[in-house]
Structures are given as structure tokens and as C-alpha cells.
Design an enzyme around this catalytic site. Structure first.
Site, PDB file in Angstrom:
ATOM      1  N   ASN A  41      -5.262  13.381  35.929  1.00 25.37           N
ATOM      2  CA  ASN A  41      -4.456  14.347  36.686  1.00 25.37           C
ATOM      3  C   ASN A  41      -3.587  15.196  35.759  1.00 25.37           C
ATOM      4  OD1 ASN A  41      -2.546  12.304  35.991  1.00 25.37           O
ATOM      5  ND2 ASN A  41      -1.244  12.963  37.687  1.00 25.37           N
TER       6      ASN A  41
ATOM      7  N   GLY B 221     -11.117   5.491  50.107  1.00 29.31           N
ATOM      8  CA  GLY B 221     -11.250   6.642  49.226  1.00 29.31           C
ATOM      9  C   GLY B 221     -11.383   6.223  47.783  1.00 29.31           C
TER      10      GLY B 221
ATOM     11  N   TYR C 170       1.784  13.510  51.114  1.00 30.12           N
ATOM     12  CA  TYR C 170       3.214  13.586  51.410  1.00 30.12           C
ATOM     13  C   TYR C 170       3.558  14.844  52.196  1.00 30.12           C
ATOM     14  CZ  TYR C 170       3.067  16.552  47.249  1.00 30.12           C
ATOM     15  OH  TYR C 170       2.748  17.528  46.338  1.00 30.12           O
TER      16      TYR C 170
ATOM     17  N   LYS D 115     -10.396  15.623  39.698  1.00 28.91           N
ATOM     18  CA  LYS D 115      -9.831  14.607  38.803  1.00 28.91           C
ATOM     19  C   LYS D 115     -10.884  13.841  37.997  1.00 28.91           C
ATOM     20  CE  LYS D 115      -5.511  13.836  41.293  1.00 28.91           C
ATOM     21  NZ  LYS D 115      -4.614  12.848  41.921  1.00 28.91           N
TER      22      LYS D 115
ATOM     23  N   GLY E  62     -11.987   8.595  45.148  1.00 30.68           N
ATOM     24  CA  GLY E  62     -11.865   9.758  44.279  1.00 30.68           C
ATOM     25  C   GLY E  62     -10.846   9.512  43.184  1.00 30.68           C
ATOM     26  N   GLY E  63     -10.270  10.590  42.654  1.00 26.54           N
ATOM     27  CA  GLY E  63      -9.358  10.461  41.524  1.00 26.54           C
ATOM     28  C   GLY E  63      -8.144   9.611  41.802  1.00 26.54           C
ATOM     29  N   ALA E  64      -7.485   9.828  42.945  1.00 23.32           N
ATOM     30  CA  ALA E  64      -6.291   9.037  43.279  1.00 23.32           C
ATOM     31  C   ALA E  64      -6.658   7.579  43.490  1.00 23.32           C
ATOM     32  CB  ALA E  64      -5.608   9.611  44.512  1.00 23.32           C
TER      33      ALA E  64
END
Length: 293
Positions: A92, A134, A233, A71, A136-138
Site C-alpha cells: 500500500n 476478502g 471507514y 495492492k 485482496g490487498g487488505a
């Protein structure tokens, strides 16, 4: 839907992808909305990303989706960036424009925010402290949208301290001075800041189907009444969420985020309204174990 010469393709680029439900949800949406597109997976990491992206430019793609670990890296290989996406420095969703150029967007943050407001309507973001595991991208997308929506405080921790610091600096410089670095190696500080927080967010990927027995923090760090979110999820309830529930926390997984970010992606790629309820039904069928028809 049958694939023909006019069918436009969408690939999800990332690794691992075995846990992803995105293709099933997206393809169900295309059928429901009569959109002539097909979505599929392509496992690729940073090392081959430029070659793959360059190939997609010359094929019948409407664009492509991007997930962990690409990402942030993908931002190097696009021609144009949506302003919010550029501030986040993570994408994304990439749209292939009519002239062939690639434009990067980020639908993760708004997908998370819409899901948060829907599932925890009583939460007042501007009065709440968030702890993000975290960067990162998310994590970038979520923390950026929280800062944009006037979150009171955002603590950010990551296994690699330099990456967490980079996100803290970006949030404070580009959105609002609300982010603070937390060193995961300093367990006492970690514990204190988590206890202080209203919402704990796991954006590390630990607990995915590839690492189901792992969690980013001991459950003893949590307290009753906190809200715990996991961007994963699959499984629907990671170890982090199961232990948070045991400790008396409210929990939410990444399903709602996936639904709403996916709906926005469809609208960007196709120019048509996304069939959100058809997408929601498909996700519910997936969770209940109902096979695709």
C-alpha cells in the site's frame, strides 16, 4: 501549505476513491509537522498502472500510496520490496529512493493490528479464531500480520475461490500453518465457521459509500459477543457493522487502521515523526462533518 518547486508529491492510486479521507488526513499531517509535501488522488486501475508508475519515477514524487484494486498488482512494477511486504505479496506504500528506485512496503497490517489492540485490548490474538472475508490487498496484509502474531486460526473466504486459496497457501507457507480455505458457495460451512470465530473481518469493500446497501454475509450468521471489523471507514458504520451491532457484537471500522497505517507512511516518505494526534483530530473532524480549513 503553498506548493513550490521543492514540494514533493504523493499520489494515491486506486479506484474508486470518492470515499477516501486519506488526502485530507495526510495534508493536515504535513501542515502540522511542517513537511513540504502534498497528497492527492489519481483514480487508476490495473490496466494503466504500469504507465502511471513509470511516469511517477520521473516527476517530483516522494513516493505514492496504493489502494484497491492495485495492492497486489503494484508488486510487479517496483524495484525493491521490504521483507514483510514481499512475504505478503501486497503493497500500500511505495517510497522513491534517492537513486530513483521504487521500494514497496505494507503499512496496512500493522495499522490494523495496532488499532485492534487499542480498541479491543482484552482480545488475546494467540487464543482467537479469525474469519476473513476478502483476500485482496487488505485481506492479505491483515491475515499476514495476524499469522505473524500467532493467531490461533484464520479462515479465509473470497468470491473467487482461487484467490482465497492462494492467500491460504501463502500464509501457511510463509508465516504459520494456521489458515484454512472456506468456500463462500457452501453456505452451511460458511455459517459454521463464522459461528466458530471470535473475530469476523470484512475486507471485501462491500458496504463502502459506492455500495452502502450491501453486506458480505447475512446477519443471522453472527452471534452476540463476536468482534466485527470492517476495513471501510466511509461510511463510519456499514450495513455489516450496523447489523453486527444489532446482533450484540462489538464493532470497529477501518478508521484506526487508516490512522496508524497513514502515520507509518508519512515516516517512510519523509523521514520525520508523524503527528498522530493532529491526524486523529482531523479524522474526528471529518467524521463530525466539520469542513476543512
Amino acid at each position: 501549505m503553498p506548493v513550490n518547486i521543492n514540494t514533493r508529491m504523493i499520489a494515491l492510486l486506486g479506484k474508486p476513491l470518492s470515499q477516501s479521507y486519506a488526502a485530507r488526513m495526510q495534508n493536515a499531517a504535513y501542515r502540522a509537522a511542517d513537511i513540504d509535501m502534498v497528497y492527492f488522488y489519481s483514480e487508476v486501475e490495473n490496466d494503466h498502472l504500469p504507465d502511471v508508475v513509470n511516469g511517477l519515477r520521473y516527476m517530483s514524487f516522494a513516493g505514492f500510496a496504493v489502494t484497491k484494486p492495485n495492492k497486489v498488482e503494484i508488486m510487479k512494477y517496483v524495484d525493491e520490496k521490504d521483507p514483510l511486504c514481499e512475504k505478503m505479496n501486497a503493497s500500500n506504500t511505495v517510497v522513491k529512493l534517492p537513486d530513483g528506485r521504487l521500494k514497496a512496503y505494507n503499512t496496512d497490517g500493522m495499522g490494523f493490528f495496532r488499532s485492534l489492540k487499542e480498541e479491543i485490548p482484552e482480545l488475546k490474538v494467540e487464543e482467537s479464531t479469525f474469519f476473513c472475508l476478502g483476500s485482496g490487498g487488505a485481506g492479505r496484509a491483515i491475515c499476514s500480520v495476524l499469522a505473524y502474531n500467532k493467531a490461533k486460526k484464520i479462515y479465509i473466504a473470497n468470491r473467487t475461490l482461487e484467490k482465497a486459496k492462494a492467500l491460504v497457501d501463502d500464509i501457511n507457507d510463509k508465516f504459520a500453518p494456521v489458515a484454512e480455505l472456506v468456500d463462500m458457495a457452501d453456505l452451511e460451512v460458511m455459517k459454521a465457521k463464522i459461528a466458530e470465530s471470535d473475530v469476523i473481518m470484512n475486507n471485501t469493500g462491500l458496504g463502502m459509500i459506492s455500495s452502502p446497501d450491501m453486506t458480505p454475509i447475512p446477519k443471522e450468521y453472527l452471534r452476540p459477543g463476536q468482534i466485527c471489523f470492517d476495513a471501510t471507514y466511509n461510511p463510519a458504520k456499514t450495513r455489516f457493522l450496523a447489523e453486527a451491532e444489532e446482533m450484540g457484537c462489538k464493532i470497529m471500522n477501518g478508521l484506526g487502521m487508516s490512522l496508524y497505517q497513514g502515520a507509518e507512511q508519512i515516516e517512510l516518505w519523509s523521514g520525520k515523526a508523524a503527528p498522530v494526534e493532529a491526524m486523529r483530530k482531523e479524522l474526528m473532524d471529518i467524521l463530525s462533518g466539520k469542513k476543512e480549513v
